[in-house]
Design an enzyme around this catalytic site. Structure first.
Site, PDB file in Angstrom:
ATOM      1  N   HIS A 137       0.804  -1.229   0.000  1.00  0.00           N
ATOM      2  CA  HIS A 137       0.000   0.000   0.000  1.00  0.00           C
ATOM      3  C   HIS A 137       0.838   1.282   0.000  1.00  0.00           C
ATOM      4  CE1 HIS A 137      -3.505  -2.468   0.702  1.00  0.00           C
ATOM      5  NE2 HIS A 137      -3.097  -2.861   1.891  1.00  0.00           N
TER       6      HIS A 137
HETATM    7 ZN   LIG Z   1      -3.760  -7.315   3.714  1.00  0.00          ZN
END
Ligand SMILES: [Zn+2]
Length: 375
Positions: A137
């Site tokens: 992320h």
């Molecule tokens: Zn995850």
């Protein structure tokens, strides 16, 4: 002498993970990489000759993807163990469950160094397992979803720098690999494939989202089982990868798609992870497997240790060795499930299979990707 990953898979670990936590109330309060390493050692599966310590990436290396001002802010957060309101807002350090903790720069920089070493090591072919990687992320200029740096992106960029131009990124974490998909949005040399729980944070990666052409997304429903993973694997993932004929594959094996994970609602057993590894390994001459999410210390360690066994063609015995059982019994898990852990979390590595019906929505997801291959 450096081990040769063409002869035997190489394992990249680091002691930085052992005592490092994101804080007692955070899902990453638990040990993961150190317990995986301890477990494979205790099973007798780790030849010291194939173990490498992850080097910490330096600022110049990290700037291949991250902005200088963000890296400075991350280093300052580690030095001061505090951040200003401006840093919190701008870089999301100390915000959104991305805490300031004592190794907040060194730990992600070590993960990044490990994955970059992994992809460099296989420049001429071979297999590397680097469970400390997988922070999918991370953004160029901010922290996101427990990820401060994006080690898969940095590793793939290393491959690009080595001249590779057909790379597959496959992500079976319960969360969409948004940071990696977006990083290669305009790069035709990187195909990003993500299987993740539909409707879960970050709520991206819809079935029709192809990120300009080079992404494929499989948002799967709650209860996603081993049979459904096998269906996607053979009717979508393998055909997609075969069609692309990659020179290298980076697999993000976040263990939060397992049934016992506290943060997601998918229902895989660890057999499904190992089946994915076996099925994709023959599809490229270079394979790097990184970790990712996974918030139950027992199931993460068992899953990732089994990945190492699978990469080494080691038969996983029905029972753990006494030393491995000791490693597992010594883990601490402060959630409800940790108060009374089932015996098989200590005495076995292999879960009972979680087969089930293949639901129509899974078949539709596979069909959709088939249409895309022939289009
Ligand atoms: Zn995850």
């Amino acid at each position: 002498m450096r081990p040769d990953p063409r002869i035997s898979p190489v394992y990249i670990g680091s002691e930085i993970y052992r005592a490092s936590t994101y804080g007692p109330k955070h899902p990453l309060a638990i040990p993961r990489v150190s317990s995986c390493t301890d477990l494979i050692r205790a099973m007798g599966w780790l030849d010291p000759a194939v173990y490498l310590d992850a080097p910490m990436a330096d600022i110049a290396q990290l700037q291949r993807f991250h902005t200088p001002d963000y890296l400075q802010a991350l280093q300052a957060a580690e030095r001061d163990l505090a951040v200003s309101e401006e840093t919190r807002q701008r870089y999301r350090i100390g915000a959104d469950s991305n805490p300031v903790y004592p190794e907040v720069f060194r730990r992600p920089a070590t993960s990044a160094g490990g994955v970059m070493l992994a992809t460099s090591l296989v420049a001429d072919g071979g297999v590397v397992h680097c469970p400390g990687g997988g922070t999918h992320h991370g953004r160029p200029d901010r922290a996101s979803g427990f990820c401060y740096l994006n080690d898969p992106v940095l590793g793939i960029l290393k491959w690009r720098d080595h001249g590779l131009d057909r790379i597959v990124y496959l992500d079976i974490d319960a969360h969409h690999g948004d940071g990696v998909q977006d990083a290669f949005h305009d790069d035709n040399s990187v195909l990003t494939i993500s299987i993740h729980e539909a409707g879960r944070w970050p709520n991206t990666g819809h079935a029709h989202d192809r990120a300009g052409g080079m992404a494929r997304n499989f948002p799967v429903p709650r209860g996603f089982n081993d049979s459904e993973m096998r269906h996607l694997l053979h009717h979508a993932i393998r055909p997609l990868i075969k069609n692309f004929a990659p020179q290298a594959i980076l697999l993000q094996s976040g263990a939060d798609s397992l049934e016992e994970d506290p943060l997601a609602k998918l229902s895989l057993s660890n057999n499904a992870y190992w089946e994915v590894i076996s099925a994709i390994r023959p599809l490229a001459p270079r394979l790097v497997v990184v970790g990712g999410g996974g918030y139950n210390p027992y199931t993460v360690a068992r899953c990732w240790a089994g990945i190492w066994a699978t990469l080494n063609d080691i038969e996983i015995a029905d029972r753990t060795t006494p030393a491995a059982e000791t490693v597992l019994r010594s883990l601490v898990y402060n959630r409800a499930a940790g108060r009374n852990p089932p015996e098989h979390w200590f005495t076995t590595l292999r879960d009972a299979p979680r087969e089930g019906p293949v639901r129509a929505e899974i078949e539709r997801l596979a069909e959709l990707s088939r249409d895309e291959v022939s289009a």
